[in-house]
Design a protein around this motif. Structure first.
Motif, PDB file in Angstrom:
ATOM      1  N   MET A   1       1.218  28.468  60.302  1.00 51.07           N
ATOM      2  CA  MET A   1       0.122  27.950  61.122  1.00 51.07           C
ATOM      3  C   MET A   1       0.234  26.431  61.044  1.00 51.07           C
ATOM      4  O   MET A   1       0.218  25.851  59.951  1.00 51.07           O
ATOM      5  CB  MET A   1      -1.211  28.419  60.535  1.00 51.07           C
ATOM      6  CG  MET A   1      -2.422  27.809  61.188  1.00 51.07           C
ATOM      7  SD  MET A   1      -2.866  28.657  62.718  1.00 51.07           S
ATOM      8  CE  MET A   1      -3.787  30.051  62.061  1.00 51.07           C
ATOM      9  N   GLU A   2       0.370  25.803  62.214  1.00 48.07           N
ATOM     10  CA  GLU A   2       0.436  24.338  62.237  1.00 48.07           C
ATOM     11  C   GLU A   2      -0.904  23.790  62.694  1.00 48.07           C
ATOM     12  O   GLU A   2      -1.418  24.200  63.735  1.00 48.07           O
ATOM     13  CB  GLU A   2       1.553  23.859  63.173  1.00 48.07           C
ATOM     14  CG  GLU A   2       2.934  24.123  62.578  1.00 48.07           C
ATOM     15  CD  GLU A   2       4.066  23.641  63.480  1.00 48.07           C
ATOM     16  OE1 GLU A   2       5.227  23.746  63.063  1.00 48.07           O
ATOM     17  OE2 GLU A   2       3.773  23.169  64.601  1.00 48.07           O
ATOM     18  N   ILE A   3      -1.437  22.873  61.933  1.00 50.35           N
ATOM     19  CA  ILE A   3      -2.743  22.311  62.274  1.00 50.35           C
ATOM     20  C   ILE A   3      -2.586  20.823  62.577  1.00 50.35           C
ATOM     21  O   ILE A   3      -2.192  20.034  61.718  1.00 50.35           O
ATOM     22  CB  ILE A   3      -3.751  22.533  61.132  1.00 50.35           C
ATOM     23  CG1 ILE A   3      -3.869  24.039  60.847  1.00 50.35           C
ATOM     24  CG2 ILE A   3      -5.110  21.938  61.497  1.00 50.35           C
ATOM     25  CD1 ILE A   3      -4.797  24.372  59.706  1.00 50.35           C
ATOM     26  N   GLU A   4      -2.867  20.493  63.839  1.00 47.19           N
ATOM     27  CA  GLU A   4      -2.824  19.095  64.272  1.00 47.19           C
ATOM     28  C   GLU A   4      -4.235  18.528  64.131  1.00 47.19           C
ATOM     29  O   GLU A   4      -5.226  19.262  64.250  1.00 47.19           O
ATOM     30  CB  GLU A   4      -2.380  19.067  65.740  1.00 47.19           C
ATOM     31  CG  GLU A   4      -2.224  17.672  66.310  1.00 47.19           C
ATOM     32  CD  GLU A   4      -1.481  17.670  67.660  1.00 47.19           C
ATOM     33  OE1 GLU A   4      -0.689  18.605  67.918  1.00 47.19           O
ATOM     34  OE2 GLU A   4      -1.715  16.734  68.448  1.00 47.19           O
ATOM     35  N   HIS A   5      -4.351  17.257  63.863  1.00 53.67           N
ATOM     36  CA  HIS A   5      -5.690  16.662  63.831  1.00 53.67           C
ATOM     37  C   HIS A   5      -5.644  15.243  64.382  1.00 53.67           C
ATOM     38  O   HIS A   5      -4.575  14.756  64.756  1.00 53.67           O
ATOM     39  CB  HIS A   5      -6.276  16.712  62.419  1.00 53.67           C
ATOM     40  CG  HIS A   5      -5.746  15.657  61.495  1.00 53.67           C
ATOM     41  ND1 HIS A   5      -6.575  14.812  60.811  1.00 53.67           N
ATOM     42  CD2 HIS A   5      -4.483  15.311  61.169  1.00 53.67           C
ATOM     43  CE1 HIS A   5      -5.831  13.997  60.075  1.00 53.67           C
ATOM     44  NE2 HIS A   5      -4.568  14.273  60.271  1.00 53.67           N
TER      45      HIS A   5
ATOM     46  N   PHE B   1      -7.948  16.073  74.742  1.00 55.54           N
ATOM     47  CA  PHE B   1      -7.459  17.226  73.968  1.00 55.54           C
ATOM     48  C   PHE B   1      -8.163  18.492  74.423  1.00 55.54           C
ATOM     49  O   PHE B   1      -9.210  18.422  75.082  1.00 55.54           O
ATOM     50  CB  PHE B   1      -7.664  16.994  72.471  1.00 55.54           C
ATOM     51  CG  PHE B   1      -8.981  16.376  72.091  1.00 55.54           C
ATOM     52  CD1 PHE B   1     -10.150  17.132  72.047  1.00 55.54           C
ATOM     53  CD2 PHE B   1      -9.063  15.011  71.750  1.00 55.54           C
ATOM     54  CE1 PHE B   1     -11.360  16.551  71.670  1.00 55.54           C
ATOM     55  CE2 PHE B   1     -10.279  14.428  71.373  1.00 55.54           C
ATOM     56  CZ  PHE B   1     -11.432  15.198  71.334  1.00 55.54           C
ATOM     57  N   PRO B   2      -7.582  19.643  74.084  1.00 59.60           N
ATOM     58  CA  PRO B   2      -8.262  20.909  74.412  1.00 59.60           C
ATOM     59  C   PRO B   2      -9.431  21.136  73.455  1.00 59.60           C
ATOM     60  O   PRO B   2      -9.576  20.417  72.460  1.00 59.60           O
ATOM     61  CB  PRO B   2      -7.169  21.963  74.192  1.00 59.60           C
ATOM     62  CG  PRO B   2      -6.172  21.333  73.290  1.00 59.60           C
ATOM     63  CD  PRO B   2      -6.254  19.845  73.494  1.00 59.60           C
TER      64      PRO B   2
ATOM     65  N   PHE C   1      -3.638  15.079  72.330  1.00 56.71           N
ATOM     66  CA  PHE C   1      -3.448  16.019  71.229  1.00 56.71           C
ATOM     67  C   PHE C   1      -3.163  17.432  71.731  1.00 56.71           C
ATOM     68  O   PHE C   1      -3.538  17.783  72.860  1.00 56.71           O
ATOM     69  CB  PHE C   1      -4.699  16.061  70.323  1.00 56.71           C
ATOM     70  CG  PHE C   1      -4.907  14.776  69.574  1.00 56.71           C
ATOM     71  CD1 PHE C   1      -4.199  14.508  68.408  1.00 56.71           C
ATOM     72  CD2 PHE C   1      -5.791  13.815  70.055  1.00 56.71           C
ATOM     73  CE1 PHE C   1      -4.378  13.304  67.727  1.00 56.71           C
ATOM     74  CE2 PHE C   1      -5.975  12.618  69.384  1.00 56.71           C
ATOM     75  CZ  PHE C   1      -5.268  12.357  68.213  1.00 56.71           C
ATOM     76  N   ALA C   2      -2.507  18.203  70.859  1.00 55.33           N
ATOM     77  CA  ALA C   2      -2.221  19.628  71.091  1.00 55.33           C
ATOM     78  C   ALA C   2      -1.439  19.786  72.405  1.00 55.33           C
ATOM     79  O   ALA C   2      -0.506  19.051  72.639  1.00 55.33           O
ATOM     80  CB  ALA C   2      -3.504  20.453  71.052  1.00 55.33           C
ATOM     81  N   TRP C   3      -1.833  20.761  73.269  1.00 59.34           N
ATOM     82  CA  TRP C   3      -0.986  20.974  74.458  1.00 59.34           C
ATOM     83  C   TRP C   3      -1.082  19.845  75.474  1.00 59.34           C
ATOM     84  O   TRP C   3      -0.198  19.691  76.306  1.00 59.34           O
ATOM     85  CB  TRP C   3      -1.198  22.347  75.087  1.00 59.34           C
ATOM     86  CG  TRP C   3      -2.589  22.699  75.548  1.00 59.34           C
ATOM     87  CD1 TRP C   3      -3.432  23.580  74.952  1.00 59.34           C
ATOM     88  CD2 TRP C   3      -3.267  22.211  76.712  1.00 59.34           C
ATOM     89  NE1 TRP C   3      -4.609  23.668  75.648  1.00 59.34           N
ATOM     90  CE2 TRP C   3      -4.544  22.843  76.744  1.00 59.34           C
ATOM     91  CE3 TRP C   3      -2.952  21.310  77.734  1.00 59.34           C
ATOM     92  CZ2 TRP C   3      -5.493  22.602  77.745  1.00 59.34           C
ATOM     93  CZ3 TRP C   3      -3.897  21.051  78.727  1.00 59.34           C
ATOM     94  CH2 TRP C   3      -5.145  21.703  78.731  1.00 59.34           C
TER      95      TRP C   3
ATOM     96  N   PRO D   1     -12.016  17.534  65.198  1.00 57.51           N
ATOM     97  CA  PRO D   1     -10.796  17.530  66.011  1.00 57.51           C
ATOM     98  C   PRO D   1      -9.560  18.057  65.268  1.00 57.51           C
ATOM     99  O   PRO D   1      -8.726  17.290  64.798  1.00 57.51           O
ATOM    100  CB  PRO D   1     -10.647  16.062  66.426  1.00 57.51           C
ATOM    101  CG  PRO D   1     -11.361  15.294  65.367  1.00 57.51           C
ATOM    102  CD  PRO D   1     -12.458  16.177  64.856  1.00 57.51           C
ATOM    103  N   PHE D   2      -9.511  19.391  65.186  1.00 60.61           N
ATOM    104  CA  PHE D   2      -8.339  20.107  64.667  1.00 60.61           C
ATOM    105  C   PHE D   2      -7.884  21.080  65.752  1.00 60.61           C
ATOM    106  O   PHE D   2      -8.718  21.639  66.474  1.00 60.61           O
ATOM    107  CB  PHE D   2      -8.708  20.941  63.425  1.00 60.61           C
ATOM    108  CG  PHE D   2      -9.057  20.140  62.212  1.00 60.61           C
ATOM    109  CD1 PHE D   2      -8.063  19.610  61.400  1.00 60.61           C
ATOM    110  CD2 PHE D   2     -10.389  19.935  61.868  1.00 60.61           C
ATOM    111  CE1 PHE D   2      -8.395  18.884  60.262  1.00 60.61           C
ATOM    112  CE2 PHE D   2     -10.722  19.206  60.736  1.00 60.61           C
ATOM    113  CZ  PHE D   2      -9.724  18.676  59.925  1.00 60.61           C
ATOM    114  N   TRP D   3      -6.585  21.284  65.800  1.00 65.58           N
ATOM    115  CA  TRP D   3      -6.034  22.274  66.750  1.00 65.58           C
ATOM    116  C   TRP D   3      -4.997  23.092  66.012  1.00 65.58           C
ATOM    117  O   TRP D   3      -4.071  22.531  65.401  1.00 65.58           O
ATOM    118  CB  TRP D   3      -5.411  21.573  67.955  1.00 65.58           C
ATOM    119  CG  TRP D   3      -6.430  20.760  68.681  1.00 65.58           C
ATOM    120  CD1 TRP D   3      -7.287  21.198  69.653  1.00 65.58           C
ATOM    121  CD2 TRP D   3      -6.740  19.373  68.456  1.00 65.58           C
ATOM    122  NE1 TRP D   3      -8.111  20.177  70.046  1.00 65.58           N
ATOM    123  CE2 TRP D   3      -7.797  19.047  69.332  1.00 65.58           C
ATOM    124  CE3 TRP D   3      -6.234  18.389  67.610  1.00 65.58           C
ATOM    125  CZ2 TRP D   3      -8.360  17.771  69.375  1.00 65.58           C
ATOM    126  CZ3 TRP D   3      -6.786  17.129  67.638  1.00 65.58           C
ATOM    127  CH2 TRP D   3      -7.840  16.822  68.518  1.00 65.58           C
TER     128      TRP D   3
END
Lengths: 82, 146, 146, 82
Positions: free
Chosen positions: B46-50, A76-77, A7-9, B119-121
């Motif tokens: 703002m993009e929110i990945e989960h 993930f970070p 996830f993310a970076w 778990p959100f980014w």
């Protein structure tokens, strides 16, 4: 076979959100060592474990946790919700 | 207890009204709403990945922990993911309890844990590119008070 | 900053919506709503007496103290007086700030001070008669943390 | 002439919400002593000062505060708002 999720970076550095691996790694740290050895992009994503978090079967865990019986490992970070 | 993880926009005051209407015997209701801030004046989104699946589990575990620590009549958590515009609500929590101290403590506990354990980014998108929001040491430190 | 001391009923979620609509640049909104609780199951009304003139002054002073302590974008306080039915909202506060810690702290500060330093007196009316609500030691003690 | 205001059970015990008094009392405590001496209902209302609060011109104050220049004195029990 274990499902790996990024996830993310971590996802961006590795270049994919998910993949399946066959591994005999005993712990998460062993699995990370295998991944690092694969390719530069994995080495880069896993360069600094202190900047990473891991979840085993959707529960936050530690890098020294055993992998026996685990089906899904996510890297993930640190989370930035809320 | 209602937990919603959704891409859709929501109206925090309408949700607060529904929450209040569903509660009986409460003396204290607390709501928190988090909004997308445009710190630079150049934020386009703002993009929110989960992490689907884990997100709901993690939020439910946090809400159940809150319910075990304080006498809560009800709890609501709504958290968006996907692409949000500046000023839009990102998430809200609401707590209902007999007394104000419990409602406040539970809402703050929920927020502290949602920040660092769900778990959100977040990624900030500007005309110059996009950047992941770094976790703050103070957010991790906030967990130690509980 | 809006301060309303009124006999009329109000809708906390509608007020929260108006408050949110009037705020810009906030990252965090907190609302607190206090409701009439029927502890005995026999409450027919809650009567709230106040000190016209001093009430508004005292609430404004408390809100200004909150604004001096925390970086607040806006503050709302609504407090009813007169005769209220069980379950009705007695009062609400709302705070808007850049960060959640400030919005929560200011809302709790406002509540603690409104409880013990704004001139309101509650009386519970039941079929058996009416009784003034006694101030709680814990409410006075709550002021010491600020 | 000073306006005296009574709230909650202080108002109920004294039997009126407001009255004007001519007084030479130097402090709130002196004024309370004068009121106590008037009638039983005042003596009763002011029996225990620790159960009372006082505001001078709409600001919370203390029983040893001077009355010079004060126009409005309010007596009431501890507040129960919120």
């Amino acid at each position: 076979m274990i499902d790996l999720l990024y996830f993310a970076w971590v996802r961006e550095r590795i270049g994919l959100p998910r993949e399946g691996v066959e591994t005999d790694a005993a712990t998460v740290a062993d699995l990370v060592a295998e991944l690092r050895a694969r390719e530069e992009r994995y080495a880069l994503a896993f360069a600094d474990l202190s900047a990473l978090r891991v979840a085993l079967d959707q529960e936050l865990s530690e890098f020294d946790a055993p992998l026996a019986g685990v089906r899904e490992v996510a890297f993930f970070p640190p989370m930035t919700g809320g | 207890m209602r937990i919603a993880v959704q891409p859709a926009a929501f109206d925090p005051s309408a949700e607060a009204g529904l929450f209040a209407a569903g509660v009986s015997g409460a003396g204290a209701l607390v709501t928190f709403t988090g909004l997308v801030r445009d710190l630079s004046g150049r934020l386009s989104a703002m993009e929110i990945e989960h992490y689907p699946g884990m997100t709901e589990r993690a939020i439910r575990a946090i809400a159940e922990e809150a319910a075990a620590r304080w006498q809560l009549i009800d709890v609501l958590v709504i958290h968006r993911h996907g692409r949000l515009a500046p000023g839009e609500p990102i998430m809200m929590v609401a707590t209902a309890a007999a007394h104000r101290a419990e409602a406040f403590a539970a809402a703050e506990f929920l927020m502290d844990y949602l920040k660092s354990r769900a778990p959100f980014w977040k990624k900030e998108v500007t005309a110059d590119g996009a950047e992941w929001v770094a976790a703050k040491d103070e957010d991790e430190a906030a967990l130690w008070r509980w």
